[in-house]
Design an enzyme around this catalytic site. Sequence first.
Site, mmCIF file in Angstrom:
data_model
loop_
_atom_site.group_PDB
_atom_site.id
_atom_site.type_symbol
_atom_site.label_atom_id
_atom_site.label_comp_id
_atom_site.label_asym_id
_atom_site.label_seq_id
_atom_site.Cartn_x
_atom_site.Cartn_y
_atom_site.Cartn_z
ATOM 1 C CG ASP A 175 -1.609 1.235 1.495
ATOM 2 O OD1 ASP A 175 -2.262 1.707 0.552
ATOM 3 O OD2 ASP A 175 -1.527 1.784 2.616
ATOM 4 C CG ASP A 200 -1.617 7.602 0.697
ATOM 5 O OD1 ASP A 200 -0.831 8.540 0.565
ATOM 6 O OD2 ASP A 200 -2.490 7.318 -0.147
HETATM 7 C C1 BG6 Z 1 -5.630 5.984 0.340
HETATM 8 C C2 BG6 Z 1 -5.558 6.803 1.607
HETATM 9 O O1 BG6 Z 1 -4.358 5.464 0.053
HETATM 10 O O2 BG6 Z 1 -6.058 6.785 -0.775
HETATM 11 C C3 BG6 Z 1 -6.879 7.530 1.854
HETATM 12 O O3 BG6 Z 1 -5.306 5.936 2.686
HETATM 13 C C4 BG6 Z 1 -7.249 8.345 0.614
HETATM 14 O O4 BG6 Z 1 -6.726 8.366 2.977
HETATM 15 C C5 BG6 Z 1 -7.313 7.410 -0.602
HETATM 16 O O5 BG6 Z 1 -8.533 8.946 0.795
HETATM 17 C C6 BG6 Z 1 -7.671 8.147 -1.893
HETATM 18 O O6 BG6 Z 1 -6.644 9.033 -2.211
HETATM 19 P P1 BG6 Z 1 -6.659 10.146 -3.325
HETATM 20 O O7 BG6 Z 1 -5.230 10.620 -3.377
HETATM 21 O O8 BG6 Z 1 -7.104 9.500 -4.609
HETATM 22 O O9 BG6 Z 1 -7.610 11.195 -2.903
HETATM 23 MG MG MG Z 2 -2.587 3.090 3.688
#
Ligand code: BG6
Ligand code: MG
Length: 213
Positions: free
Chosen positions: A13, A15
Amino acid sequence: MKTNSDYKGFIFDLDGVLVSTEHNHFLAWQKTADMLGIDFSEEENENLKGVSRVDSLKYILNLGNAVLSSEEFNNLLDFKNESYLDSIQNLTQQNCLNGVVETLSKAKARGIKLGVGSSSKNAKRILKLIEIEDYFDTVIDGSMVENLKPSPEVFLKAASNLGLETSECLVFEDAASGIQAAKAGGFLAIGIGNENIKHLADHYYNDLTEFTF
Ligand code: BG6
Ligand code: MG
């Protein structure tokens, strides 16, 4: 019993596992919720880790029983994303979480295939910012699948692009939705850096410095 280095593929993963961006997501959602007069705490944010942008906004609206037109909804999605991107524009490799670069280099040196499975539509941009994109043989992000976590689709697609079976890959995750996704896909799920998911994961490490081959 298999050891960590018997696996032929590692799927990460993004984030909260490779880079510390979860607090930035939280602050951007909090700003968005503020505009609607909705209280949004860090505890609530725990439920949004790994969850797509659209589903996250739906969750926040639900907290405040707010109903929006589709135009307002889309404007808020853009507002959240702009605040988020603003806050991460100075990310560098220094913002990689502990042990990330070392683990990626060691795995690469052993011929282990590497992938990313992220709900974020910003995943590729971030990997570039933190200069680790070249380690990965495949990157599946939120714009490449129909169903996001807790569906296993991002991880299944990553494994298939690596040419591997689920039983040959480890998945590294920091979010409950991601651990559920990994398990639903039949992967061994390694929890990283979030005590709240310790009980859900097959194995748990505080960060990747604790992961040995
Ligand atoms: C995930 C995060 O990786 O991506 C979430 O943990 C986030 O917090 C989600 O909302 C979507 O991300 P993005 O960058 O497409 O808004
Ligand atoms: Mg994550």
